[in-house]
Motif scaffolding. Sequence first.
Motif, short mmCIF file in Angstrom:
data_model
loop_
_atom_site.label_atom_id
_atom_site.label_comp_id
_atom_site.label_asym_id
_atom_site.label_seq_id
_atom_site.Cartn_x
_atom_site.Cartn_y
_atom_site.Cartn_z
N GLU A 1 -29.17 42.73 14.48
CA GLU A 1 -29.93 43.26 13.35
C GLU A 1 -29.93 42.28 12.18
OE1 GLU A 1 -30.01 47.17 10.34
OE2 GLU A 1 -28.52 47.04 11.96
N ARG A 2 -28.77 41.70 11.88
CA ARG A 2 -28.67 40.73 10.79
C ARG A 2 -29.58 39.52 11.05
NH1 ARG A 2 -25.13 39.74 6.78
NH2 ARG A 2 -23.79 41.44 7.53
N PRO B 1 -26.99 45.54 7.70
CA PRO B 1 -27.02 45.46 9.17
C PRO B 1 -25.66 45.73 9.78
CG PRO B 1 -27.22 43.27 8.18
CD PRO B 1 -27.37 44.26 7.07
N GLN B 2 -25.66 46.50 10.87
CA GLN B 2 -24.42 46.89 11.52
C GLN B 2 -24.19 46.14 12.83
OE1 GLN B 2 -22.16 49.44 10.04
NE2 GLN B 2 -23.46 48.52 8.45
N SER C 1 -34.85 46.61 10.08
CA SER C 1 -33.62 47.07 9.43
C SER C 1 -33.38 48.52 9.80
CB SER C 1 -33.72 46.94 7.91
OG SER C 1 -32.60 47.54 7.29
N TYR C 2 -32.22 48.79 10.37
CA TYR C 2 -31.89 50.15 10.77
C TYR C 2 -30.90 50.82 9.83
CZ TYR C 2 -33.93 48.41 15.12
OH TYR C 2 -34.77 47.85 16.04
N TYR C 3 -30.14 50.02 9.07
CA TYR C 3 -29.08 50.58 8.22
C TYR C 3 -29.17 50.04 6.81
CZ TYR C 3 -26.97 52.42 12.47
OH TYR C 3 -26.76 53.10 13.64
N LYS D 1 -34.60 53.03 17.41
CA LYS D 1 -33.15 52.90 17.30
C LYS D 1 -32.41 53.71 18.35
CE LYS D 1 -31.05 54.74 13.73
NZ LYS D 1 -30.53 54.96 12.38
N LEU E 1 -33.28 40.24 10.48
CA LEU E 1 -33.63 40.38 9.06
C LEU E 1 -33.65 39.03 8.36
CD1 LEU E 1 -31.61 43.60 8.17
CD2 LEU E 1 -34.07 43.38 8.54
#
Length: 327
Positions: free
Chosen positions: A243-244, A238-239, A121-123, A63, A247
């Motif tokens: 990212e979205r 996701p931010q 997934s980071y968030y 990240k 996923l």
Amino acid sequence: MERPTRNLGFDLLRVTESAAMMAARWMGRGDKNEGDRAAVDAMRLMFGTVDFRGRVVIGEGEKDEAPMLYTGEELGTGNGPEMDIAVDPVEGTTLLANGRPNAIAVVGLAPRGSMMDPGRSYYMQKLVVPPGARNAVDLDAPVSDNLASIAKALGKQVDDLVVFVLDKPRHRTLVDEIRRAGARIQFHTDGDVNGALMAAQGNCGIDLMIGTGGTPEGILAAVAIKVIGGQILGRLDPQSEDERRHLEEAGFDLRKVYSVDDMVRSNDVYFAATGITDGPFLKGVRYESHFVVTHSMVMRGSTGSLRYIESHTDLDKLMQISALSYH
């Protein structure tokens, strides 16, 4: 009756102590990547002494483009139990670089296949509470309802509560909701593993943690929360569109709420953390003449044990046998 078995938590203690001692030399020097790299090198070396077959499920680095203990990396001697690893050599790299409190070195273990793999997934939206409020929370409920339920479960008033919140622009609406409900807020710039630990223990001046933080950090904290008996509820948040998309393509349901038992599906877990800079429950690394002093916590899920350990290490003796330079 079963005979006592090896407590891998003490092996993890050596891993986090070494990482903390290496990273602490970079406190306040403004370079978060060098501090992280020093901790990574120490952890990788010390993991090589541990009798287990470890695989990194929760790593770090992608990240923020820092040096990594990368996802999928195999660690350990190759002998002993197969384990999933969650690791953050420096949780709070910016805190360390700026000489601020609450940077820690942290590791969690769970039997192979029992730790949630969050993919890319980071968030994650998170809500963490201590054991007394474990059954009083609902991630889909309004903030005011959760605060009222938590206060009732803990035998407090809402205006007694202190909420750990990361000081980020994404939390403006959340902060307004907390303030309207009457609870108090303790803002932190970074370090939501630390925040989750404070909230789950319930004896560090924090009653709960709420808001969106790192997904890997949430799962890492869940290892400790499993032992403590608190609760973490999380939903992937996701931010970015990238990212979205990743996923959704991987088949994740972005509406699903994960509990501590979803994130870590075993009680046979181990957790260790060592303070790098001073915090509310772990003091940072301190250098005294030829000695270095560290403060750590070690947990074991099968016994529910939580130990606080203060170590004094003679650096001159250590340097006679160590492949690392702690000076």
